[in-house]
Enzyme design. Structure first.
Site, PDB file in Angstrom:
ATOM      1  N   ALA A  38     -43.810  64.213  47.569  1.00  0.00           N
ATOM      2  CA  ALA A  38     -42.899  65.373  47.490  1.00  0.00           C
ATOM      3  C   ALA A  38     -41.448  64.936  47.251  1.00  0.00           C
ATOM      4  O   ALA A  38     -41.046  63.894  47.757  1.00  0.00           O
ATOM      5  CB  ALA A  38     -42.979  66.176  48.785  1.00  0.00           C
ATOM      6  N   PRO A  39     -40.710  65.716  46.485  1.00  0.00           N
ATOM      7  CA  PRO A  39     -41.055  67.011  45.891  1.00  0.00           C
ATOM      8  C   PRO A  39     -41.809  66.930  44.567  1.00  0.00           C
ATOM      9  O   PRO A  39     -42.169  67.961  44.014  1.00  0.00           O
ATOM     10  CB  PRO A  39     -39.690  67.674  45.683  1.00  0.00           C
ATOM     11  CG  PRO A  39     -38.747  66.522  45.452  1.00  0.00           C
ATOM     12  CD  PRO A  39     -39.276  65.400  46.308  1.00  0.00           C
ATOM     13  N   GLY A  40     -42.024  65.721  44.034  1.00  0.00           N
ATOM     14  CA  GLY A  40     -42.906  65.649  42.866  1.00  0.00           C
ATOM     15  C   GLY A  40     -42.303  65.035  41.609  1.00  0.00           C
ATOM     16  O   GLY A  40     -42.897  65.125  40.541  1.00  0.00           O
ATOM     17  N   GLY A  41     -41.143  64.399  41.743  1.00  0.00           N
ATOM     18  CA  GLY A  41     -40.510  63.791  40.561  1.00  0.00           C
ATOM     19  C   GLY A  41     -41.443  62.822  39.841  1.00  0.00           C
ATOM     20  O   GLY A  41     -41.656  62.912  38.629  1.00  0.00           O
ATOM     21  N   LYS A  42     -42.008  61.906  40.615  1.00  0.00           N
ATOM     22  CA  LYS A  42     -42.860  60.882  39.974  1.00  0.00           C
ATOM     23  C   LYS A  42     -44.248  61.432  39.677  1.00  0.00           C
ATOM     24  O   LYS A  42     -44.853  61.073  38.673  1.00  0.00           O
ATOM     25  CB  LYS A  42     -42.929  59.632  40.848  1.00  0.00           C
ATOM     26  CG  LYS A  42     -41.723  58.735  40.634  1.00  0.00           C
ATOM     27  CD  LYS A  42     -40.884  58.606  41.843  1.00  0.00           C
ATOM     28  CE  LYS A  42     -39.515  58.042  41.586  1.00  0.00           C
ATOM     29  NZ  LYS A  42     -38.615  58.242  42.713  1.00  0.00           N
ATOM     30  N   ARG A  66     -43.053  69.955  52.949  1.00  0.00           N
ATOM     31  CA  ARG A  66     -42.672  69.342  51.671  1.00  0.00           C
ATOM     32  C   ARG A  66     -43.853  69.369  50.683  1.00  0.00           C
ATOM     33  O   ARG A  66     -43.663  69.476  49.478  1.00  0.00           O
ATOM     34  CB  ARG A  66     -42.194  67.903  51.897  1.00  0.00           C
ATOM     35  CG  ARG A  66     -40.803  67.833  52.527  1.00  0.00           C
ATOM     36  CD  ARG A  66     -40.391  66.409  52.875  1.00  0.00           C
ATOM     37  NE  ARG A  66     -40.264  65.504  51.738  1.00  0.00           N
ATOM     38  CZ  ARG A  66     -39.212  65.426  50.954  1.00  0.00           C
ATOM     39  NH1 ARG A  66     -38.175  66.196  51.149  1.00  0.00           N
ATOM     40  NH2 ARG A  66     -39.176  64.555  49.955  1.00  0.00           N
ATOM     41  N   CYS A  75     -35.219  54.206  46.811  1.00  0.00           N
ATOM     42  CA  CYS A  75     -33.889  54.488  46.268  1.00  0.00           C
ATOM     43  C   CYS A  75     -32.843  53.852  47.177  1.00  0.00           C
ATOM     44  O   CYS A  75     -31.846  54.473  47.523  1.00  0.00           O
ATOM     45  CB  CYS A  75     -33.672  55.993  46.098  1.00  0.00           C
ATOM     46  SG  CYS A  75     -33.830  56.926  47.623  1.00  0.00           S
ATOM     47  N   GLU A 109     -48.628  64.235  50.307  1.00  0.00           N
ATOM     48  CA  GLU A 109     -47.348  64.280  51.022  1.00  0.00           C
ATOM     49  C   GLU A 109     -47.647  64.561  52.488  1.00  0.00           C
ATOM     50  O   GLU A 109     -48.235  65.583  52.824  1.00  0.00           O
ATOM     51  CB  GLU A 109     -46.446  65.361  50.418  1.00  0.00           C
ATOM     52  CG  GLU A 109     -45.228  65.697  51.243  1.00  0.00           C
ATOM     53  CD  GLU A 109     -44.347  64.497  51.601  1.00  0.00           C
ATOM     54  OE1 GLU A 109     -44.037  63.675  50.738  1.00  0.00           O
ATOM     55  OE2 GLU A 109     -43.973  64.382  52.792  1.00  0.00           O
TER      56      GLU A 109
HETATM   57  N1  SAM Z   1     -41.935  60.580  45.153  1.00  0.00           N
HETATM   58  C1  SAM Z   1     -41.059  61.691  45.459  1.00  0.00           C
HETATM   59  C2  SAM Z   1     -40.413  62.159  44.179  1.00  0.00           C
HETATM   60  O1  SAM Z   1     -40.311  61.381  43.212  1.00  0.00           O
HETATM   61  O2  SAM Z   1     -40.021  63.335  44.114  1.00  0.00           O
HETATM   62  C3  SAM Z   1     -40.043  61.320  46.519  1.00  0.00           C
HETATM   63  C4  SAM Z   1     -40.665  60.752  47.756  1.00  0.00           C
HETATM   64  S1  SAM Z   1     -39.551  60.460  49.080  1.00  0.00           S
HETATM   65  C5  SAM Z   1     -38.670  59.096  48.534  1.00  0.00           C
HETATM   66  C6  SAM Z   1     -40.594  59.779  50.310  1.00  0.00           C
HETATM   67  C7  SAM Z   1     -41.603  60.729  50.906  1.00  0.00           C
HETATM   68  O3  SAM Z   1     -42.377  60.026  51.881  1.00  0.00           O
HETATM   69  C8  SAM Z   1     -41.002  61.931  51.634  1.00  0.00           C
HETATM   70  O4  SAM Z   1     -41.449  63.122  51.057  1.00  0.00           O
HETATM   71  C9  SAM Z   1     -41.492  61.795  53.077  1.00  0.00           C
HETATM   72  O5  SAM Z   1     -41.844  63.023  53.675  1.00  0.00           O
HETATM   73  C10 SAM Z   1     -42.716  60.909  52.924  1.00  0.00           C
HETATM   74  N2  SAM Z   1     -43.015  60.141  54.165  1.00  0.00           N
HETATM   75  C11 SAM Z   1     -42.290  60.036  55.299  1.00  0.00           C
HETATM   76  N3  SAM Z   1     -42.925  59.269  56.209  1.00  0.00           N
HETATM   77  C12 SAM Z   1     -44.091  58.894  55.656  1.00  0.00           C
HETATM   78  C13 SAM Z   1     -45.186  58.097  56.097  1.00  0.00           C
HETATM   79  N4  SAM Z   1     -45.198  57.531  57.305  1.00  0.00           N
HETATM   80  N5  SAM Z   1     -46.220  57.929  55.250  1.00  0.00           N
HETATM   81  C14 SAM Z   1     -46.221  58.485  54.026  1.00  0.00           C
HETATM   82  N6  SAM Z   1     -45.198  59.232  53.549  1.00  0.00           N
HETATM   83  C15 SAM Z   1     -44.152  59.441  54.354  1.00  0.00           C
END
Ligand code: SAM
Length: 346
Positions: free
Chosen positions: A112-116, A139, A232, A134
């Site tokens: 989430a939110p789904g960019g990749k 999310r 990031c 997610e």
């Molecule tokens: N890939 C997404 C994009 O491109 O839009 C962005 C992802 S963001 C950097 C990381 C995500 O990991 C968040 O949505 C968060 O809720 C989730 N997250 C947090 N803790 C986590 C865990 N222990 N295991 C897996 N995912 C987790």
């Protein structure tokens, strides 16, 4: 200029040496914005002809991304129609790295939110199966809305813990993407709220969590398959050292490529990505999704399909207990146990 934590400044000065002033100067500029053309709905050439506001140069080959300066790019009807996705330009390099990889079965573990997810889905062009997971259910709902808006038919959206997925999908996916939760040092300009949350302790906490997520992800990569890791942030603990550490624990993986983008070396807010490959071997099979049929509903669907669709559907019809029916892409594995938000096309 953005007020940065003193300890962060010290770490970056030590890391970057003589290029540190250029890095610091990048904070004088407003954050870079970009959009990625959704090639599932429109060709890039056609979008360039119709673009509703100026596109200020390509982000790079394989990204289908463009720099923009539009004030409210999310308010345009083309955005609601899913012709483009708003994405920070350096984040598009992750999809750029996966472009040429085999993608019959793909898992985006932190989606989430789904960019990749939406970037990889466009590369898959409706072929194969994409599972977007997610862990945060709220999310995951936004992720599911974005999957729908972008017209992705071969994607299931689920909400599960990485380790519970690992116990079910051993060596199953051609590609697993871990866009890990991180300390977000590359977000300081875009989301200033990330600044007070930053601390060396939080960097260490993030690194420990990423390590666990990576171990689960590794289990799910098929033999000969790929693991794509990204953050990031600039902290080595979460980037280069994380990968080094991973390789020391997983001798069946090797590093193919690693990229670190800083705001003074790439026109974007910064990103880290590493592409790893698991040793070749036999690909395992998973149990197929257990299709629940409802002949009456199917009859109604076939009549509707004949009247309205140019091509007959591919995949199986699955009916939920509440009567909703999904067109499930061929090859979808059994997802029983994971909270399911979307399963192909409703
Ligand atoms: N890939 C997404 C994009 O491109 O839009 C962005 C992802 S963001 C950097 C990381 C995500 O990991 C968040 O949505 C968060 O809720 C989730 N997250 C947090 N803790 C986590 C865990 N222990 N295991 C897996 N995912 C987790």
């Amino acid at each position: 200029m953005t007020e940065l934590p003193q300890k962060f400044i010290k770490r970056m000065r030590e890391r970057l040496g003589e290029t540190f002033p250029a890095f610091l100067a990048s904070y004088d500029f407003s954050p870079c914005k970009g959009l990625r053309v959704n090639t599932l709905k429109i060709s890039e050439e056609e979008f360039l002809r119709r673009a509703p506001f100026p596109l200020l140069g390509s982000v790079g080959e394989g990204t289908h991304g463009y720099y923009i300066e539009e004030e409210k790019p999310g308010a345009d009807p083309y955005h609601f129609a899913g012709l483009y996705y708003l994405q920070e330009p350096s984040a598009m390099t992750v999809g750029g790295m996966s472009e040429v990889l085999p993608k019959k079965r793909v898992l985006d573990l932190c989606a989430a939110p789904g960019g990749k997810t939406t970037h990889i889905a466009a590369q898959m062009a409706g072929e194969g199966v994409l599972i977007a997971n997610e862990v945060n259910f709220g999310r995951a709902k936004i992720l599911s809305q974005n999957v729908e808006r972008m017209g992705i038919g071969n994607c299931a959206v689920i909400s599960a813990q990485p380790e519970s997925l690992a116990s079910r999908f051993s060596a199953f996916f051609d590609l697993v993407l871990v866009d890990a939760p991180c300390s977000g040092e590359g977000m300081f300009k875009k989301e200033e709220s990330a600044i007070p949350e930053w601390s060396e302790e939080n960097v260490a906490r993030c690194a420990a969590r990423q390590r666990e997520i990576l171990d689960s992800a590794a289990d799910m990569v098929c033999l000969g398959g790929h693991l794509l890791y990204s953050t990031c942030t600039f902290a080595e603990e979460e980037d280069e050292w994380q990968i080094e550490n991973f390789l020391s624990r997983h001798s069946d993986f090797s590093l193919l490529e690693m990229k670190k983008l800083y705001p003074h070396t790439f026109r974007g807010e910064g990103h880290f990505c590493a592409l790893l490959k698991r040793e070749e071997g036999t690909v395992l099979r998973a149990k197929p999704f257990p299709i629940r049929r409802d002949t009456q509903a199917e009859k109604a669907f076939y009549a509707f399909e004949e009247d309205f669709f140019e091509r007959p559907h591919e995949g199986s019809l699955h009916t939920l207990a509440d009567g909703r029916m999904y067109l499930v892409p061929a090859g979808m594995p059994d997802l029983t146990g994971a909270s399911l938000l979307r399963l192909g096309v409703e």
